[in-house]
Write an enzyme that holds these catalytic residues in place. Structure first.
Site, PDB file in Angstrom:
ATOM      1  N   GLY A 106      -3.045   1.166   1.124  1.00 43.60           N
ATOM      2  CA  GLY A 106      -1.682   0.936   1.042  1.00 43.60           C
ATOM      3  C   GLY A 106      -1.285   0.789  -0.326  1.00 43.60           C
ATOM      4  O   GLY A 106      -2.247   1.540  -1.220  1.00 43.60           O
ATOM      5  N   ASN A 107      -0.133   0.612  -0.740  1.00 38.71           N
ATOM      6  CA  ASN A 107       0.460   0.497  -2.014  1.00 38.71           C
ATOM      7  C   ASN A 107       1.423  -0.749  -1.885  1.00 38.71           C
ATOM      8  O   ASN A 107       1.471  -1.420  -1.150  1.00 38.71           O
ATOM      9  CB  ASN A 107       1.161   1.843  -2.467  1.00 38.71           C
ATOM     10  CG  ASN A 107       2.351   2.217  -1.406  1.00 38.71           C
ATOM     11  OD1 ASN A 107       3.423   1.272  -1.294  1.00 38.71           O
ATOM     12  ND2 ASN A 107       2.148   3.063  -0.503  1.00 38.71           N
TER      13      ASN A 107
END
Ligand code: C5P
Length: 224
Positions: free
Chosen positions: A29-30
């Site tokens: 993810g980020n």
């Protein structure tokens, strides 16, 4: 109060950050919070627009008056955006979309082993913003009339931003320099909006709503 200059306009906004599954409990993810995309949605609703917000993993309450479609991965975000842009006037891609995803999602939780783990093999995700630009260039529906994107850059911000604007075939690119306590997860942002054709609009450090209103000013001008 804001002008109702987006009344009757159908706008699509993507927000947040995609998650690319590794197994049932893990993902790549980020750090995108969704705050900028949600500010775009709130300001657009306040200016009279009909808003579809495609939200990827955002822990914020739905903005009043917007239709919210929740997605997890880049492929889901692509499908939701393509569905929503049918008949839309403009799209603003504020989501941080993963460039790559694991080539396969393990059906069961990957076990800890005594030796080194296997590498995670990645494949490319589609570039949704570039695809929208390409569809418009080719007259391949659905595509919106106005296309805007965001780009976080760390160096050569303007040169890289101009190249990206051209490469992705969009009308507006909001370029922000990341770092210095700005952008990810903070209420403030600072940016330069690059406009296709040469103009550029500097947005000084301030609330994400102010940046959003400037984006809508530019979108409204292009729709007029
Ligand atoms: O190329 P880069 O990721 O810097 O571009 C950022 C812009 O492109 C953002 O507007 C983002 O929403 C969009 N994007 C996309 N699909 C991807 C990667 C980025 O639509 N796979």
């Amino acid at each position: 109060g804001r002008p109702a200059d987006l009344a009757g306009r159908r706008l699509v906004i993507s927000a947040g950050g995609t998650r690319e599954a590794i197994d049932p409990v893990r993902f790549i993810g980020n750090r995108s919070s969704g705050l900028q995309g949600y500010a775009l949605a709130r300001t657009a609703v306040a200016r009279g627009a009909e808003v579809t917000l495609v939200a990827a993993n955002v822990g914020l309450p739905d903005p009043a008056g917007a239709r919210v479609v929740r997605v997890e991965s880049a492929l889901e975000l692509r499908a939701a955006v393509l569905d929503a842009v049918e008949g839309a006037d403009a799209v603003v891609m504020a989501a941080a979309v993963a460039d790559f995803r694991p080539s396969a999602r393990s059906g069961s939780k990957i076990k800890k082993t005594a030796d080194e783990p296997d590498a995670i093999h990645l494949v490319k995700n589609p570039d949704i913003l570039a695809e929208l630009g390409e569809r418009r260039r080719e007259g391949l529906k659905p595509y919106p009339r106005v296309i805007a994107g965001f780009a976080a850059e760390t160096d050569d911000v303007l040169a890289n931003g101009r190249a990206k604007l051209a490469r992705k075939g969009c009308d507006l690119l909001v370029v922000n320099q990341v770092g210095d306590g700005l952008a990810f997860g903070t209420p403030d942002n600072a940016a330069v909006v690059l406009v296709a054709g040469g103009e550029q609009v500097e947005i000084p450090r301030g609330p994400k709503e102010a940046l959003a209103d400037t984006v809508w000013d530019l979108v409204a001008a292009r729709l007029a």
